[in-house]
Design a protein around this motif. Structure first.
Motif, PDB file in Angstrom:
ATOM      1  N   ILE A 146      32.892  33.653  40.876  1.00 53.93           N
ATOM      2  CA  ILE A 146      32.108  34.127  42.021  1.00 53.93           C
ATOM      3  C   ILE A 146      31.180  33.021  42.502  1.00 53.93           C
ATOM      4  N   GLN A 147      30.516  32.353  41.574  1.00 59.41           N
ATOM      5  CA  GLN A 147      29.583  31.286  41.949  1.00 59.41           C
ATOM      6  C   GLN A 147      30.295  30.107  42.601  1.00 59.41           C
ATOM      7  N   PHE A 148      31.466  29.725  42.081  1.00 61.05           N
ATOM      8  CA  PHE A 148      32.242  28.639  42.693  1.00 61.05           C
ATOM      9  C   PHE A 148      32.520  28.958  44.159  1.00 61.05           C
ATOM     10  N   ILE A 149      32.957  30.192  44.418  1.00 63.15           N
ATOM     11  CA  ILE A 149      33.330  30.584  45.782  1.00 63.15           C
ATOM     12  C   ILE A 149      32.094  30.666  46.671  1.00 63.15           C
ATOM     13  N   LYS A 150      31.041  31.296  46.179  1.00 62.09           N
ATOM     14  CA  LYS A 150      29.815  31.410  46.985  1.00 62.09           C
ATOM     15  C   LYS A 150      29.249  30.032  47.315  1.00 62.09           C
TER      16      LYS A 150
ATOM     17  N   ASP B   6      36.953  39.024  61.883  1.00 59.52           N
ATOM     18  CA  ASP B   6      35.496  39.173  61.946  1.00 59.52           C
ATOM     19  C   ASP B   6      34.873  38.992  60.567  1.00 59.52           C
ATOM     20  N   GLU B   7      35.620  39.348  59.537  1.00 58.06           N
ATOM     21  CA  GLU B   7      35.143  39.194  58.161  1.00 58.06           C
ATOM     22  C   GLU B   7      36.331  38.967  57.246  1.00 58.06           C
ATOM     23  N   ILE B   8      36.153  38.077  56.277  1.00 58.08           N
ATOM     24  CA  ILE B   8      37.136  37.887  55.212  1.00 58.08           C
ATOM     25  C   ILE B   8      36.441  38.185  53.898  1.00 58.08           C
ATOM     26  N   ILE B   9      37.025  39.106  53.155  1.00 59.14           N
ATOM     27  CA  ILE B   9      36.528  39.416  51.817  1.00 59.14           C
ATOM     28  C   ILE B   9      37.374  38.631  50.832  1.00 59.14           C
TER      29      ILE B   9
ATOM     30  N   GLY C  74      26.589  29.692  53.469  1.00 57.11           N
ATOM     31  CA  GLY C  74      26.260  29.662  54.891  1.00 57.11           C
ATOM     32  C   GLY C  74      27.346  30.229  55.790  1.00 57.11           C
ATOM     33  N   ALA C  75      28.517  30.544  55.238  1.00 58.28           N
ATOM     34  CA  ALA C  75      29.606  31.118  56.035  1.00 58.28           C
ATOM     35  C   ALA C  75      29.369  32.628  56.150  1.00 58.28           C
ATOM     36  N   THR C  76      28.871  33.041  57.294  1.00 55.97           N
ATOM     37  CA  THR C  76      28.447  34.438  57.478  1.00 55.97           C
ATOM     38  C   THR C  76      29.605  35.428  57.541  1.00 55.97           C
TER      39      THR C  76
ATOM     40  N   ILE D  19      41.541  29.844  53.669  1.00 56.20           N
ATOM     41  CA  ILE D  19      40.359  30.602  54.100  1.00 56.20           C
ATOM     42  C   ILE D  19      39.776  30.023  55.384  1.00 56.20           C
ATOM     43  N   LYS D  20      39.618  28.723  55.440  1.00 54.51           N
ATOM     44  CA  LYS D  20      39.049  28.098  56.646  1.00 54.51           C
ATOM     45  C   LYS D  20      39.941  28.332  57.863  1.00 54.51           C
ATOM     46  N   ARG D  21      41.246  28.279  57.669  1.00 56.77           N
ATOM     47  CA  ARG D  21      42.160  28.478  58.797  1.00 56.77           C
ATOM     48  C   ARG D  21      42.254  29.939  59.204  1.00 56.77           C
ATOM     49  N   ALA D  22      41.968  30.859  58.279  1.00 61.70           N
ATOM     50  CA  ALA D  22      42.005  32.292  58.594  1.00 61.70           C
ATOM     51  C   ALA D  22      40.711  32.769  59.255  1.00 61.70           C
ATOM     52  N   LEU D  23      39.624  32.077  59.060  1.00 62.29           N
ATOM     53  CA  LEU D  23      38.324  32.522  59.595  1.00 62.29           C
ATOM     54  C   LEU D  23      38.325  32.835  61.088  1.00 62.29           C
TER      55      LEU D  23
END
Length: 150
Positions: free
Chosen positions: A51-55, A29-32, A60-62, A21-25
Protein backbone atom coordinates in the motif's frame (compact mmCIF):
# COMPACT_ATOMS: atom_id res chain seq x y z
CA UNK A 1 -18.86 8.76 -12.67
CA UNK A 2 -16.59 6.37 -14.56
CA UNK A 3 -14.86 4.32 -11.88
CA UNK A 4 -12.37 1.56 -12.66
CA UNK A 5 -10.64 -1.06 -10.58
CA UNK A 6 -7.05 -2.06 -11.36
CA UNK A 7 -6.68 -5.30 -9.41
CA UNK A 8 -3.49 -7.13 -8.61
CA UNK A 9 -1.17 -8.41 -5.92
CA UNK A 10 1.40 -5.67 -6.63
CA UNK A 11 4.17 -7.67 -4.95
CA UNK A 12 5.78 -5.27 -5.70
CA UNK A 13 4.32 -2.61 -7.98
CA UNK A 14 6.43 -2.41 -11.15
CA UNK A 15 7.02 0.16 -13.86
CA UNK A 16 4.70 -1.98 -16.01
CA UNK A 17 1.87 -1.36 -13.54
CA UNK A 18 2.72 2.34 -13.43
CA UNK A 19 2.63 2.50 -17.24
CA UNK A 20 -0.88 1.03 -17.39
CA UNK A 21 -2.20 3.19 -14.54
CA UNK A 22 -0.86 6.44 -16.01
CA UNK A 23 -2.28 5.61 -19.44
CA UNK A 24 -5.67 4.64 -17.95
CA UNK A 25 -6.04 7.83 -15.88
CA UNK A 26 -7.46 9.99 -18.70
CA UNK A 27 -10.15 7.38 -19.36
CA UNK A 28 -11.74 7.38 -15.91
CA UNK A 29 -12.88 9.74 -13.16
CA UNK A 30 -11.34 7.45 -10.55
CA UNK A 31 -9.09 4.40 -10.56
CA UNK A 32 -9.07 2.17 -7.51
CA UNK A 33 -5.79 0.30 -7.29
CA UNK A 34 -7.11 -2.82 -5.59
CA UNK A 35 -4.62 -5.04 -3.82
CA UNK A 36 -6.01 -8.54 -3.73
CA UNK A 37 -5.35 -10.40 -0.51
CA UNK A 38 -5.11 -14.17 -0.81
CA UNK A 39 -4.28 -15.94 2.46
CA UNK A 40 -2.90 -18.91 0.51
CA UNK A 41 -0.43 -16.79 -1.47
CA UNK A 42 2.95 -16.03 0.10
CA UNK A 43 4.07 -12.51 -0.71
CA UNK A 44 7.51 -10.94 -0.43
CA UNK A 45 6.10 -7.65 0.88
CA UNK A 46 3.44 -7.11 3.52
CA UNK A 47 0.12 -5.58 2.56
CA UNK A 48 1.09 -2.40 4.41
CA UNK A 49 4.37 -2.15 2.45
CA UNK A 50 2.59 -2.66 -0.87
CA UNK A 51 0.00 0.00 0.00
CA UNK A 52 2.79 2.42 0.91
CA UNK A 53 4.73 1.71 -2.30
CA UNK A 54 1.63 2.54 -4.37
CA UNK A 55 0.62 5.60 -2.34
CA UNK A 56 4.16 6.98 -2.57
CA UNK A 57 4.34 6.30 -6.30
CA UNK A 58 1.08 8.17 -6.97
CA UNK A 59 1.35 10.84 -4.27
CA UNK A 60 -0.74 13.82 -5.31
CA UNK A 61 -2.75 11.89 -7.92
CA UNK A 62 -6.29 12.85 -6.91
CA UNK A 63 -7.99 10.34 -9.21
CA UNK A 64 -6.27 7.33 -7.61
CA UNK A 65 -7.45 5.45 -4.52
CA UNK A 66 -5.65 2.47 -3.00
CA UNK A 67 -7.66 -0.26 -1.29
CA UNK A 68 -7.25 -3.91 -0.40
CA UNK A 69 -9.83 -6.64 -0.79
CA UNK A 70 -10.31 -10.37 -0.53
CA UNK A 71 -12.61 -12.57 -2.50
CA UNK A 72 -13.84 -12.05 -6.02
CA UNK A 73 -12.85 -8.96 -7.99
CA UNK A 74 -16.38 -8.87 -9.44
CA UNK A 75 -17.85 -8.56 -5.94
CA UNK A 76 -15.34 -5.83 -5.07
CA UNK A 77 -16.42 -3.92 -8.19
CA UNK A 78 -20.07 -4.14 -7.13
CA UNK A 79 -19.17 -2.97 -3.61
CA UNK A 80 -17.18 -0.02 -4.99
CA UNK A 81 -19.72 0.81 -7.73
CA UNK A 82 -17.01 0.37 -10.36
CA UNK A 83 -18.14 -0.21 -13.93
CA UNK A 84 -14.73 -1.17 -15.34
CA UNK A 85 -11.71 -3.35 -14.64
CA UNK A 86 -8.40 -2.25 -16.13
CA UNK A 87 -5.84 -4.89 -17.06
CA UNK A 88 -2.48 -4.63 -18.77
CA UNK A 89 -1.46 -7.08 -21.46
CA UNK A 90 2.18 -7.82 -22.19
CA UNK A 91 1.63 -10.56 -24.74
CA UNK A 92 -0.85 -13.09 -26.13
CA UNK A 93 -0.32 -15.36 -23.12
CA UNK A 94 -1.70 -12.59 -20.91
CA UNK A 95 -4.68 -12.17 -23.25
CA UNK A 96 -5.45 -15.90 -23.19
CA UNK A 97 -5.31 -15.83 -19.38
CA UNK A 98 -7.35 -12.63 -18.97
CA UNK A 99 -10.12 -13.24 -21.53
CA UNK A 100 -12.11 -15.92 -19.62
CA UNK A 101 -11.71 -13.95 -16.39
CA UNK A 102 -13.10 -10.84 -18.09
CA UNK A 103 -16.02 -12.79 -19.50
CA UNK A 104 -16.79 -14.25 -16.07
CA UNK A 105 -16.56 -10.84 -14.39
CA UNK A 106 -18.99 -9.44 -16.93
CA UNK A 107 -21.42 -12.30 -16.40
CA UNK A 108 -21.23 -11.97 -12.60
CA UNK A 109 -21.23 -8.20 -12.19
CA UNK A 110 -21.82 -6.59 -15.62
CA UNK A 111 -18.40 -5.00 -15.27
CA UNK A 112 -16.46 -4.35 -18.48
CA UNK A 113 -12.78 -5.20 -18.70
CA UNK A 114 -10.58 -2.71 -20.49
CA UNK A 115 -7.28 -4.07 -21.77
CA UNK A 116 -4.32 -1.79 -22.38
CA UNK A 117 -1.23 -3.06 -24.18
CA UNK A 118 1.93 -2.40 -22.17
CA UNK A 119 4.41 0.03 -23.63
CA UNK A 120 7.29 -1.85 -25.29
CA UNK A 121 9.90 -0.58 -22.83
CA UNK A 122 8.09 -2.23 -19.88
CA UNK A 123 6.51 -5.26 -21.54
CA UNK A 124 9.20 -7.58 -20.17
CA UNK A 125 8.58 -6.65 -16.53
CA UNK A 126 6.57 -8.77 -14.13
CA UNK A 127 6.43 -8.83 -10.34
CA UNK A 128 7.66 -12.43 -10.47
CA UNK A 129 10.79 -11.40 -12.37
CA UNK A 130 11.35 -8.44 -10.03
CA UNK A 131 11.11 -10.70 -6.95
CA UNK A 132 13.58 -13.15 -8.50
CA UNK A 133 16.05 -10.35 -9.25
CA UNK A 134 15.62 -9.01 -5.71
CA UNK A 135 16.12 -12.42 -4.06
CA UNK A 136 19.33 -12.87 -6.02
CA UNK A 137 20.74 -9.43 -5.22
CA UNK A 138 20.39 -8.14 -8.78
CA UNK A 139 19.83 -4.53 -9.79
CA UNK A 140 16.07 -4.05 -10.02
CA UNK A 141 16.11 -0.25 -10.06
CA UNK A 142 15.05 -0.08 -13.72
CA UNK A 143 12.05 -2.34 -13.09
CA UNK A 144 10.21 -0.62 -10.22
CA UNK A 145 9.27 2.92 -9.16
CA UNK A 146 11.64 4.61 -6.73
CA UNK A 147 9.22 3.98 -3.84
CA UNK A 148 10.12 0.26 -3.95
CA UNK A 149 13.90 0.74 -3.95
CA UNK A 150 15.23 0.35 -0.43
Amino acid sequence: MRRAVFPGTFDPITLGHVDIIKRALPLFDEIIIAIGVNADKKTMFSLEERIQFIKSTFKGATKITVKSYSGLTANFCILEDAQFIVRGLRNTTDLNYEQPIAQTNYKMAAVESIFLICSPEVSNISSTIVRDVMRNDGDYSSLVPSSVIS
